[in-house]
Write a protein that holds these residues in place. Structure first.
Motif, PDB file in Angstrom:
ATOM      1  N   LEU A  15     -86.659 -14.851 -94.213  1.00  0.00           N
ATOM      2  CA  LEU A  15     -87.702 -15.947 -93.948  1.00  0.00           C
ATOM      3  C   LEU A  15     -88.287 -15.468 -96.074  1.00  0.00           C
ATOM      4  O   LEU A  15     -88.069 -16.595 -96.409  1.00  0.00           O
ATOM      5  CB  LEU A  15     -89.255 -15.746 -93.619  1.00  0.00           C
ATOM      6  CG  LEU A  15     -89.078 -15.710 -92.098  1.00  0.00           C
ATOM      7  CD1 LEU A  15     -90.639 -15.983 -91.421  1.00  0.00           C
ATOM      8  CD2 LEU A  15     -88.966 -17.608 -91.703  1.00  0.00           C
ATOM      9  N   ILE A  16     -87.629 -14.364 -96.138  1.00  0.00           N
ATOM     10  CA  ILE A  16     -87.590 -14.047 -97.392  1.00  0.00           C
ATOM     11  C   ILE A  16     -86.667 -14.771 -97.994  1.00  0.00           C
ATOM     12  O   ILE A  16     -86.848 -15.259 -99.614  1.00  0.00           O
ATOM     13  CB  ILE A  16     -87.545 -12.732 -97.882  1.00  0.00           C
ATOM     14  CG1 ILE A  16     -89.296 -11.976 -96.974  1.00  0.00           C
ATOM     15  CG2 ILE A  16     -87.463 -12.029 -99.332  1.00  0.00           C
ATOM     16  CD1 ILE A  16     -88.858 -10.393 -97.005  1.00  0.00           C
ATOM     17  N   LEU A  17     -85.655 -14.629 -97.656  1.00  0.00           N
ATOM     18  CA  LEU A  17     -84.070 -14.993 -98.631  1.00  0.00           C
ATOM     19  C   LEU A  17     -84.543 -16.874 -98.629  1.00  0.00           C
ATOM     20  O   LEU A  17     -84.061 -17.257 -99.828  1.00  0.00           O
ATOM     21  CB  LEU A  17     -83.027 -14.285 -97.733  1.00  0.00           C
ATOM     22  CG  LEU A  17     -82.851 -13.315 -97.901  1.00  0.00           C
ATOM     23  CD1 LEU A  17     -81.300 -12.599 -97.286  1.00  0.00           C
ATOM     24  CD2 LEU A  17     -82.736 -13.062 -99.902  1.00  0.00           C
ATOM     25  N   ALA A  73     -96.603 -18.737 -97.823  1.00  0.00           N
ATOM     26  CA  ALA A  73     -96.983 -18.150 -96.405  1.00  0.00           C
ATOM     27  C   ALA A  73     -95.080 -17.541 -96.019  1.00  0.00           C
ATOM     28  O   ALA A  73     -95.023 -16.710 -95.069  1.00  0.00           O
ATOM     29  CB  ALA A  73     -97.234 -19.712 -95.522  1.00  0.00           C
ATOM     30  N   LEU A  74     -93.952 -17.947 -96.740  1.00  0.00           N
ATOM     31  CA  LEU A  74     -92.992 -17.534 -95.781  1.00  0.00           C
ATOM     32  C   LEU A  74     -92.523 -16.564 -96.703  1.00  0.00           C
ATOM     33  O   LEU A  74     -91.604 -15.585 -95.369  1.00  0.00           O
ATOM     34  CB  LEU A  74     -91.506 -18.450 -96.410  1.00  0.00           C
ATOM     35  CG  LEU A  74     -91.387 -19.503 -96.276  1.00  0.00           C
ATOM     36  CD1 LEU A  74     -90.506 -20.610 -96.793  1.00  0.00           C
ATOM     37  CD2 LEU A  74     -90.939 -19.327 -94.464  1.00  0.00           C
ATOM     38  N   ALA A  75     -93.593 -15.945 -97.742  1.00  0.00           N
ATOM     39  CA  ALA A  75     -93.678 -14.498 -97.835  1.00  0.00           C
ATOM     40  C   ALA A  75     -94.252 -13.717 -97.768  1.00  0.00           C
ATOM     41  O   ALA A  75     -93.849 -12.715 -97.085  1.00  0.00           O
ATOM     42  CB  ALA A  75     -93.761 -14.585 -99.277  1.00  0.00           C
ATOM     43  N   ALA A 137     -95.260  -7.034-104.292  1.00  0.00           N
ATOM     44  CA  ALA A 137     -95.308  -7.461-105.613  1.00  0.00           C
ATOM     45  C   ALA A 137     -95.992  -8.100-107.047  1.00  0.00           C
ATOM     46  O   ALA A 137     -95.646  -8.857-107.233  1.00  0.00           O
ATOM     47  CB  ALA A 137     -96.751  -6.180-106.148  1.00  0.00           C
ATOM     48  N   VAL A 138     -93.796  -7.324-107.350  1.00  0.00           N
ATOM     49  CA  VAL A 138     -93.636  -8.738-108.125  1.00  0.00           C
ATOM     50  C   VAL A 138     -93.396  -9.606-108.042  1.00  0.00           C
ATOM     51  O   VAL A 138     -93.309 -11.030-109.033  1.00  0.00           O
ATOM     52  CB  VAL A 138     -91.897  -7.267-108.814  1.00  0.00           C
ATOM     53  CG1 VAL A 138     -91.166  -7.858-110.044  1.00  0.00           C
ATOM     54  CG2 VAL A 138     -92.559  -6.511-109.081  1.00  0.00           C
ATOM     55  N   ALA A 139     -92.668  -9.934-106.879  1.00  0.00           N
ATOM     56  CA  ALA A 139     -92.265 -11.154-106.474  1.00  0.00           C
ATOM     57  C   ALA A 139     -93.675 -11.850-106.113  1.00  0.00           C
ATOM     58  O   ALA A 139     -93.250 -13.210-106.241  1.00  0.00           O
ATOM     59  CB  ALA A 139     -91.439 -11.274-105.413  1.00  0.00           C
ATOM     60  N   GLY A 140     -94.495 -11.260-105.934  1.00  0.00           N
ATOM     61  CA  GLY A 140     -96.084 -12.184-105.712  1.00  0.00           C
ATOM     62  C   GLY A 140     -96.350 -12.634-107.368  1.00  0.00           C
ATOM     63  O   GLY A 140     -96.466 -14.082-107.387  1.00  0.00           O
TER      64      GLY A 140
END
Length: 295
Positions: A15-17, A73-75, A137-140
């Motif tokens: 899901l993240i990918l 949502a996926l993240a 957190a960085v990805a957010g």
């Protein structure tokens, strides 16, 4: 980690990918759109067309909001599935905080990390989990920045498309029924070359920002689908001129329109053997009728 934990981890990573790939294809890849975003945009467009009997002006903005929500949502769900196999032993809880090992708890931890809120009452213990939370957190933060950039990139492209439609309508009103014959050929050639440049810019915008296609104009004067047939007629008229400069400008405009028709045919499924047929189908799809020609 048991089989169930491995399965949760694999699904979460997938899901993240998917989220990362969709954001990359939508925002960074110059001629693409992600599968999630593309599916949502098309779905909102089709539902709006069926409900309203034609395209709605709010369908595309709502679809963009839905795409952003889908990325979030996926993240959130993806990272929650990564945390779930490690609950509760992989985390340290503050005094008075109940310890749970269900998906709701994992989703809460994921949302806190994704939003960079960092309440601190639940903290990862294992070094790998700590790195995963920090990366989330960085990805957010990156996702927030990406969505703002997406919006800021989309509306200038829409403005260029609307400006071209207004330019064509103003030209039609200015020259009247006599068309190019009422203008000095050299002056007409300059105007048509400017139109050709603007048509080429719109073609590039549709390739780079696929989502702009689904924006429906409320006012017909700003609707490109309602004015492309007129532009095509101008290009044909110019190519029949005795003036070489006007003929060249007509060929430029005709070539730019052919490129636009190819984009509409290849990217958005419009049918037609000729550019004129594609533009007619484009106009019908956006439910705009051409204004009657002035006598």
């Amino acid at each position: 980690m048991d089989f169930e934990g491995v399965l949760f981890t694999a699904v979460g990573a997938a899901l993240i990918l998917l989220m990362v790939a969709d954001v990359f294809l939508t925002l960074l890849y110059p001629h693409g759109s992600g599968p999630v975003g593309r599916t949502i945009m098309r779905a909102f467009w089709r539902v709006s067309s069926k409900v309203h009997g034609g395209a709605s002006s709010i369908a595309a903005p709502l679809a963009m909001a839905a795409v952003i929500a889908a990325w979030a949502a996926l993240a959130a769900v993806g990272w929650a599935l990564l945390y779930l196999p490690h609950l509760p032993d992989g985390f340290s809880y503050s005094n008075g905080i109940p310890r749970h090992a269900d998906f709701a708890e994992a989703l809460y931890i994921s949302l806190v990390a994704l939003s960079t809120a960092g309440f601190g009452e639940i903290v990862a213990i294992h070094p790998v989990l700590r790195l995963v939370m920090a990366f989330q957190a960085v990805a957010g933060f990156g996702l927030l920045t990406a969505t703002v950039s997406w919006i800021l990139q989309t509306y200038p492209a829409l403005s260029r498309r609307r400006a071209l439609a207004h330019q064509l309508n103003l030209f039609r009103e200015a020259v009247g029924p006599s068309g190019l014959a009422s203008l000095d050929p050299r002056h007409a050639a300059v105007l048509l070359e400017s139109m050709a440049e603007n048509v080429a810019a719109v073609s590039i915008d549709l390739l780079s920002f696929n989502e702009t296609y689904y924006f429906h104009e409320v006012e017909q004067r700003g609707s490109l689908p309602a004015t492309l047939a007129y532009a095509h007629g101008l290009a044909s008229e110019a190519q029949g001129s005795h003036n070489p400069e006007l003929r060249f400008a007509g060929r430029m405009l005709y070539a730019a329109l052919d490129d636009l028709a190819e984009v509409l045919r290849g990217k958005f499924g419009h049918v037609g053997n000729t550019s004129s047929d594609v533009f007619d189908h484009y106009e019908l799809h956006h439910r705009h009728r051409r204004p009657p020609e002035r006598a």
